[in-house]
Write an enzyme that holds these catalytic residues in place. Structure first.
Site, PDB file in Angstrom:
ATOM      1  N   TRP A 159       0.726  -1.372   0.122  1.00 32.27           N
ATOM      2  CA  TRP A 159       0.123   0.029  -0.090  1.00 32.27           C
ATOM      3  C   TRP A 159       0.800   1.162   0.124  1.00 32.27           C
ATOM      4  O   TRP A 159       0.328   2.168  -0.213  1.00 32.27           O
ATOM      5  CB  TRP A 159      -0.899   0.047   1.227  1.00 32.27           C
ATOM      6  CG  TRP A 159      -0.314  -0.329   2.611  1.00 32.27           C
ATOM      7  CD1 TRP A 159      -0.071  -1.370   3.097  1.00 32.27           C
ATOM      8  CD2 TRP A 159       0.561   0.561   3.320  1.00 32.27           C
ATOM      9  NE1 TRP A 159       0.564  -1.192   4.167  1.00 32.27           N
ATOM     10  CE2 TRP A 159       0.891  -0.099   4.498  1.00 32.27           C
ATOM     11  CE3 TRP A 159       0.775   1.886   3.245  1.00 32.27           C
ATOM     12  CZ2 TRP A 159       1.631   0.583   5.449  1.00 32.27           C
ATOM     13  CZ3 TRP A 159       1.521   2.649   4.164  1.00 32.27           C
ATOM     14  CH2 TRP A 159       2.096   1.926   5.129  1.00 32.27           C
ATOM     15  N   PRO A 184      -3.404  -5.948  -5.580  1.00 32.56           N
ATOM     16  CA  PRO A 184      -2.741  -4.741  -4.894  1.00 32.56           C
ATOM     17  C   PRO A 184      -3.219  -5.056  -3.479  1.00 32.56           C
ATOM     18  O   PRO A 184      -3.979  -6.036  -2.995  1.00 32.56           O
ATOM     19  CB  PRO A 184      -3.599  -3.700  -5.372  1.00 32.56           C
ATOM     20  CG  PRO A 184      -4.818  -4.179  -5.950  1.00 32.56           C
ATOM     21  CD  PRO A 184      -4.420  -5.665  -6.403  1.00 32.56           C
ATOM     22  N   SER A 240       5.703  -7.394   4.184  1.00 36.98           N
ATOM     23  CA  SER A 240       6.528  -7.761   5.302  1.00 36.98           C
ATOM     24  C   SER A 240       7.427  -9.039   5.172  1.00 36.98           C
ATOM     25  O   SER A 240       7.282 -10.042   4.177  1.00 36.98           O
ATOM     26  CB  SER A 240       5.608  -8.051   6.224  1.00 36.98           C
ATOM     27  OG  SER A 240       4.792  -9.099   6.323  1.00 36.98           O
ATOM     28  N   GLU A 261      10.833  -8.608  -1.954  1.00 40.22           N
ATOM     29  CA  GLU A 261      11.498  -7.303  -1.169  1.00 40.22           C
ATOM     30  C   GLU A 261      10.584  -6.855  -0.153  1.00 40.22           C
ATOM     31  O   GLU A 261       9.626  -6.540   0.039  1.00 40.22           O
ATOM     32  CB  GLU A 261      11.024  -6.238  -2.418  1.00 40.22           C
ATOM     33  CG  GLU A 261      11.907  -5.100  -2.261  1.00 40.22           C
ATOM     34  CD  GLU A 261      11.425  -3.788  -1.905  1.00 40.22           C
ATOM     35  OE1 GLU A 261      11.422  -3.555  -0.651  1.00 40.22           O
ATOM     36  OE2 GLU A 261      10.619  -2.994  -2.360  1.00 40.22           O
ATOM     37  N   GLU A 473      14.927  -5.350  -8.616  1.00 40.46           N
ATOM     38  CA  GLU A 473      13.850  -4.581  -9.213  1.00 40.46           C
ATOM     39  C   GLU A 473      14.432  -3.348  -9.562  1.00 40.46           C
ATOM     40  O   GLU A 473      15.241  -2.542  -9.258  1.00 40.46           O
ATOM     41  CB  GLU A 473      12.602  -4.292  -8.565  1.00 40.46           C
ATOM     42  CG  GLU A 473      11.890  -5.308  -7.988  1.00 40.46           C
ATOM     43  CD  GLU A 473      10.516  -5.001  -7.103  1.00 40.46           C
ATOM     44  OE1 GLU A 473      10.441  -4.247  -6.436  1.00 40.46           O
ATOM     45  OE2 GLU A 473       9.629  -5.666  -7.586  1.00 40.46           O
TER      46      GLU A 473
HETATM   47  C1  SIN Z   1       9.167   0.315  -0.740  1.00 40.50           C
HETATM   48  O1  SIN Z   1       9.079   1.166   0.395  1.00 40.50           O
HETATM   49  O2  SIN Z   1       8.800  -0.803  -0.661  1.00 40.50           O
HETATM   50  C2  SIN Z   1      10.035   0.888  -1.685  1.00 40.50           C
HETATM   51  C3  SIN Z   1      10.531   2.131  -1.874  1.00 40.50           C
HETATM   52  C4  SIN Z   1      11.460   2.773  -2.991  1.00 40.50           C
HETATM   53  O3  SIN Z   1      10.959   2.193  -3.995  1.00 40.50           O
HETATM   54  O4  SIN Z   1      12.166   3.737  -2.742  1.00 40.50           O
END
Ligand code: SIN
Length: 494
Positions: A159, A184, A240, A261, A473
């Protein structure tokens, strides 16, 4: 929908997008979406179940043969059209992000540009998925490597960046020739559906991108259907560590490829030789982006004893001046937290730290006043004299709270910085070139910000090590996550 700002009406969708059609959920149950600033309901979307997830996977699987057979150049053209549509709708998308996620409008505009940059980048990378010719290891042979799309990808997005995180998963998947099913986060489904609408408008073939919305309660059922589904070959997830581990366990039976991630607990170190003003500015940028709700947000700020007072004083002045308020006010710098659970966690960390000896140099409490008139605001906070007994040392606070820890030597602070199961990002400020190379080599993270608080870029690999996950990514490395390496060996050649 809320009336606070007009948003292009066809971007406001209340259906799943499956196989190129907008459909209500099979169970006909609904999920209400709330404005985090006020708690008011701003829309509703399907609270989908396993049947919807299955139909989305079938649509993605059905679309795969034709999509993977397109040329990389054709896929690039479609991604460029999607990119152009996103930019043409930037203001509407920014308002929608602000509305359902709560970040100030200026930041939401930044997120649209950031997310769009991944779409453009992967449109450009699509045509560079090169293979290899390997010098033959035996006479009469040719040995070659080609890159092929993995297949159907399930993208599960958070989110905190509802547009950018979806874009940086879907764009490389499509560029590689994969098709996508996406779910999402329950707090922010509207932006994802708007992005799907723009993909439809750009002419992406039916079934290449499918979006299924679900509540927290139904997430395990929808995603569970994909985990068990052998047609889905890859899971890409931001969120998480606990959920990341559950996805790894849940996909073990079908041995899917994963990109995870996950949580960060990032250290931010200010050495005695740092430019203190630059370090304060860097921390402000890194920490208060999205109200501290980012996975790379500095969670533990280590300041050398010799510069601690000066740094704490400059930082406190800057933090105390931050303006808290709703996204729609141009002067707001810190919006509401995403929901009441987030505020409760922040308050628990702050109170625990104070009970264990920290001092609130500014903030340290929730806010509710005539401007920040809602349940989810928290005052930007600096806590002095933090220590390792406090919950915020080992858990991510995910809010606008800076905890300052003192240290006395490089050896000691590197040990502290690495004393966590996480390894996403670390930051440090120093003007000593030898120290810069030494410390960046010793920090156990996937990303290091050196005299820099804002490192994220579509051109750079984003991702962690240890329990912050695996996979990258963005950048050329981001495309590889969606490609299988196939070795072709031809024999019997004269
Ligand atoms: C994230 O908080 O999951 C991504 C943050 C970013 O792309 O800088």
């Amino acid at each position: 929908m809320s009336e606070w700002t007009p948003i292009r009406s066809d971007l406001l969708r209340d259906r799943n997008f499956i196989g190129g059609a907008w459909r209500i959920g099979r169970e006909d149950t609904w999920l209400e979406v709330a404005d985090p600033a006020t708690g008011a309901v701003i829309g509703r979307v399907p609270d989908s179940g396993a049947r919807d997830a299955d139909e989305a996977a079938a649509a993605a699987s059905g679309a795969l043969p034709a999509w993977r057979a397109t040329t990389a150049r054709d896929r690039a053209q479609l991604l460029k059209r999607w990119h152009a549509r996103i930019l043409a709708s930037a203001e509407d998308l920014a308002k929608l992000i602000s509305l359902e996620q709560g970040k100030p409008l200026g930041e939401a505009r930044g997120e649209v540009a950031y997310g769009a940059s991944y779409v453009e980048w992967f449109a450009e990378e699509a045509v560079r998925a090169y293979g290899d010719i390997i010098p033959a290891a035996a006479a009469g042979r040719r040995m070659m490597v080609v890159k092929e799309p993995l297949g159907v990808v399930a993208a599960i997005t958070p989110w905190n960046f509802p547009l950018a995180m979806l874009a940086r998963k879907v764009a490389p998947a499509l560029a590689a020739g994969c098709t996508v099913v996406a779910k999402p986060a329950e707090d922010t489904p509207l932006t994802a559906l708007a992005l799907a609408r723009l993909a439809e408008e750009a002419g992406l073939p039916a079934g290449t991108v499918n979006v299924v919305t679900a509540s927290r309660g139904n997430a395990a059922v929808t995603v569970g259907a994909w985990l068990a589904d052998p047609r889905v070959r890859k899971i890409t997830f931001t969120g998480s560590t606990a959920v990341g581990k559950a996805l790894a366990r849940g996909s073990a039976d079908t041995l899917k490829k994963l990109s995870l991630e996950l949580g960060g607990n990032a250290p931010f170190i200010v050495f005695e030789d740092a430019d203190i003003g630059a370090a304060v500015e860097g921390l402000m940028r890194a920490k208060f982006r999205n109200g501290g709700q980012t996975c790379v947000s500095p969670n533990r700020v280590y300041v050398h004893d010799a510069v601690y007072e000066e740094f704490a004083q400059q930082l406190t002045a800057r933090v105390a001046a931050l303006r808290v308020g709703p996204a729609k006010l141009a002067e707001s710098q810190i919006g509401p937290m995403i929901n009441s659970r987030a505020v409760e966690k922040i308050e628990r960390h702050v109170q625990d730290a104070i009970a264990r000896g920290a001092t609130a140099l500014t903030g340290g409490h929730p806010v509710r006043d005539e401007i920040a008139d809602g349940p989810n605001y928290y005052a930007p906070t600096v806590l002095g004299e933090a220590n390792h007994e406090m919950a915020l040392f080992s858990e991510e606070t995910f809010g606008p709270v800076v905890a300052l820890f003192r240290f006395r030597s490089e050896e000691e602070v590197v040990r502290y910085a690495n004393d966590t199961p996480y390894g996403l990002a670390a930051y440090f400020y120093s003007r000593d070139v030898s120290r810069i190379w030494r410390v960046s080599g010793r920090l156990e993270t996937g990303i290091v910000g050196i005299n820099e608080g804002a490192f994220a870029s579509e051109a750079a690999p984003f991702g962690g090590i240890k329990e912050s996950g695996y996979g990258r990514e963005g950048s050329r490395y981001g495309l590889d996550e969606y490609l299988a390496t196939k070795y072709l060996c031809q024999g019997e050649l004269a």
